[in-house]
Design a protein around this motif. Sequence first.
Motif, PDB file in Angstrom:
ATOM      1  N   UNK A 126       0.814  -1.215   0.000  1.00 23.69           N
ATOM      2  CA  UNK A 126       0.000   0.000   0.000  1.00 23.69           C
ATOM      3  C   UNK A 126       0.847   1.263   0.000  1.00 23.69           C
ATOM      4  N   UNK A 127       2.085   1.182   0.452  1.00 23.25           N
ATOM      5  CA  UNK A 127       2.935   2.381   0.570  1.00 23.25           C
ATOM      6  C   UNK A 127       4.056   2.395  -0.459  1.00 23.25           C
ATOM      7  N   UNK A 128       3.883   1.693  -1.568  1.00 27.68           N
ATOM      8  CA  UNK A 128       4.937   1.646  -2.586  1.00 27.68           C
ATOM      9  C   UNK A 128       5.305   3.033  -3.097  1.00 27.68           C
ATOM     10  N   UNK A 129       4.345   3.918  -3.165  1.00 28.78           N
ATOM     11  CA  UNK A 129       4.614   5.248  -3.690  1.00 28.78           C
ATOM     12  C   UNK A 129       5.448   6.114  -2.772  1.00 28.78           C
ATOM     13  N   UNK A 130       5.596   5.720  -1.505  1.00 30.12           N
ATOM     14  CA  UNK A 130       6.348   6.538  -0.554  1.00 30.12           C
ATOM     15  C   UNK A 130       7.810   6.654  -0.945  1.00 30.12           C
ATOM     16  N   UNK A 131       8.423   5.533  -1.357  1.00 26.14           N
ATOM     17  CA  UNK A 131       9.837   5.550  -1.726  1.00 26.14           C
ATOM     18  C   UNK A 131      10.083   6.469  -2.914  1.00 26.14           C
ATOM     19  N   UNK A 132       9.200   6.387  -3.934  1.00 25.61           N
ATOM     20  CA  UNK A 132       9.356   7.250  -5.106  1.00 25.61           C
ATOM     21  C   UNK A 132       9.198   8.717  -4.731  1.00 25.61           C
ATOM     22  N   UNK A 133       8.238   9.016  -3.842  1.00 27.04           N
ATOM     23  CA  UNK A 133       8.030  10.396  -3.408  1.00 27.04           C
ATOM     24  C   UNK A 133       9.260  10.938  -2.704  1.00 27.04           C
ATOM     25  N   UNK A 134       9.844  10.140  -1.802  1.00 32.99           N
ATOM     26  CA  UNK A 134      11.035  10.577  -1.073  1.00 32.99           C
ATOM     27  C   UNK A 134      12.230  10.713  -2.004  1.00 32.99           C
ATOM     28  N   UNK A 135      12.364   9.758  -2.954  1.00 27.34           N
ATOM     29  CA  UNK A 135      13.472   9.826  -3.906  1.00 27.34           C
ATOM     30  C   UNK A 135      13.380  11.091  -4.758  1.00 27.34           C
ATOM     31  N   UNK A 136      12.170  11.412  -5.219  1.00 29.93           N
ATOM     32  CA  UNK A 136      11.997  12.606  -6.044  1.00 29.93           C
ATOM     33  C   UNK A 136      12.311  13.870  -5.255  1.00 29.93           C
ATOM     34  N   UNK A 137      11.906  13.875  -3.975  1.00 28.78           N
ATOM     35  CA  UNK A 137      12.198  15.025  -3.118  1.00 28.78           C
ATOM     36  C   UNK A 137      13.698  15.170  -2.906  1.00 28.78           C
ATOM     37  N   UNK A 138      14.379  14.025  -2.694  1.00 27.64           N
ATOM     38  CA  UNK A 138      15.825  14.058  -2.492  1.00 27.64           C
ATOM     39  C   UNK A 138      16.555  14.521  -3.744  1.00 27.64           C
ATOM     40  N   UNK A 139      16.106  14.070  -4.915  1.00 25.58           N
ATOM     41  CA  UNK A 139      16.733  14.500  -6.158  1.00 25.58           C
ATOM     42  C   UNK A 139      16.574  15.998  -6.368  1.00 25.58           C
ATOM     43  N   UNK A 140      15.391  16.534  -6.010  1.00 27.03           N
ATOM     44  CA  UNK A 140      15.183  17.967  -6.112  1.00 27.03           C
ATOM     45  C   UNK A 140      16.148  18.715  -5.198  1.00 27.03           C
ATOM     46  N   UNK A 141      16.329  18.199  -3.970  1.00 26.39           N
ATOM     47  CA  UNK A 141      17.244  18.825  -3.029  1.00 26.39           C
ATOM     48  C   UNK A 141      18.678  18.812  -3.555  1.00 26.39           C
ATOM     49  N   UNK A 142      19.078  17.658  -4.119  1.00 27.88           N
ATOM     50  CA  UNK A 142      20.450  17.531  -4.603  1.00 27.88           C
ATOM     51  C   UNK A 142      20.711  18.447  -5.795  1.00 27.88           C
ATOM     52  N   UNK A 143      19.717  18.577  -6.673  1.00 28.05           N
ATOM     53  CA  UNK A 143      19.891  19.444  -7.838  1.00 28.05           C
ATOM     54  C   UNK A 143      20.028  20.909  -7.420  1.00 28.05           C
ATOM     55  N   UNK A 144      19.397  21.254  -6.313  1.00 29.72           N
ATOM     56  CA  UNK A 144      19.437  22.634  -5.853  1.00 29.72           C
ATOM     57  C   UNK A 144      20.638  22.921  -4.949  1.00 29.72           C
ATOM     58  N   UNK A 145      21.393  21.887  -4.644  1.00 27.48           N
ATOM     59  CA  UNK A 145      22.560  22.063  -3.787  1.00 27.48           C
ATOM     60  C   UNK A 145      23.717  22.592  -4.622  1.00 27.48           C
ATOM     61  N   UNK A 146      24.187  23.794  -4.323  1.00 22.62           N
ATOM     62  CA  UNK A 146      25.174  24.457  -5.184  1.00 22.62           C
ATOM     63  C   UNK A 146      26.610  24.190  -4.769  1.00 22.62           C
ATOM     64  N   UNK A 147      26.856  23.791  -3.544  1.00 22.45           N
ATOM     65  CA  UNK A 147      28.225  23.534  -3.123  1.00 22.45           C
ATOM     66  C   UNK A 147      28.272  22.273  -2.280  1.00 22.45           C
ATOM     67  N   UNK A 148      29.436  21.608  -2.247  1.00 25.33           N
ATOM     68  CA  UNK A 148      29.544  20.339  -1.519  1.00 25.33           C
ATOM     69  C   UNK A 148      29.513  20.536  -0.005  1.00 25.33           C
ATOM     70  N   UNK A 149      28.465  20.022   0.616  1.00 26.67           N
ATOM     71  CA  UNK A 149      28.303  20.081   2.059  1.00 26.67           C
ATOM     72  C   UNK A 149      27.791  18.727   2.522  1.00 26.67           C
ATOM     73  N   UNK A 150      28.321  18.227   3.628  1.00 30.10           N
ATOM     74  CA  UNK A 150      27.788  16.995   4.182  1.00 30.10           C
ATOM     75  C   UNK A 150      28.871  15.957   4.420  1.00 30.10           C
TER      76      UNK A 150
END
Length: 313
Positions: free
Chosen positions: A72-96
Amino acid sequence: MIQLHQHLPHLYVFRLVASLGSFQAAATALALPRSSVSKKVMQLEQYMEQRLLQRSTRQLRLTEAGLSLLEATQGLTALLDNTEQLRLRQQHKPIGRVKISSSTLLGQRFLLPRVAELRRRYPEVTIDLSLDDSVVDLIASGVDLALRVGHLPDSSLIARRVGQKSWAWMASPGYLQQHGTPATPDDLKQHQCIVFKNRDIALNHWSFADGHGRIETQVVEEAIAVDDGRTMVELACMDQGIVMLDLLLVQRELAQGLLQPILGNWQHPETSPIHLLCLGKAARSKAVDCVWQALVPWLQADLAAASQDESPR
């Protein structure tokens, strides 16, 4: 509905435990104590009012309710992955944090000398080094980059060849003075040998090729078995026996006269590639990508230079 929203992090942890097959693997991937992961799953079970996982000392199994929730929660992983990809694309400098895994000697001799330059170039990146000679599940262990020896199975990881590993035999002058120098592979039966051995592998079959291409293999009876390459070198330098190692990894000891090659009329018939592994570009952070892009040419140059500097023996 509000109460359900509060359990979304617990759903993520539950799905991770189910996919990795154990609480410990999920805890490692999340950098959390195992007890915290277990508690989050229990809280989700309390909310669902059903047991989701059957636990035993040997295995973990999804209940019927757990299987239904996973579907029932298969879509959760895709939602989180898409959110993470958006975050990574917007990350302008190496931090972490960037976790790098390697075998002990390879990491000590070729990774450690580059850490200072990485820190100067990327001051906001935390380098997390894991030097271990055991077989490590990179994804389950949360490893971002890994220096690995050997031919690679098909996987989702990206690999860049940075060098080549070979083997030779050596001992300390003190050991050879006490026990004599073996002239042939068969002479090893009369010598003390230090053998790499752990729960996954035992390198006690030493192969030799002569000048005519004939190959013979000696099953070595270990005087000492060790699961750490650095310890093998230290024991050999302490006159404790003969070891089979890559000459590139003991150049310091050879130059200082602590070790010397033996059985010079024979060569090991095999070599193995050395790769730097990384997650696919879409799945790695800016920090991981920068460290990856820096390490590949550095390691290629350092390993090539070490190979050229190695004088004929």
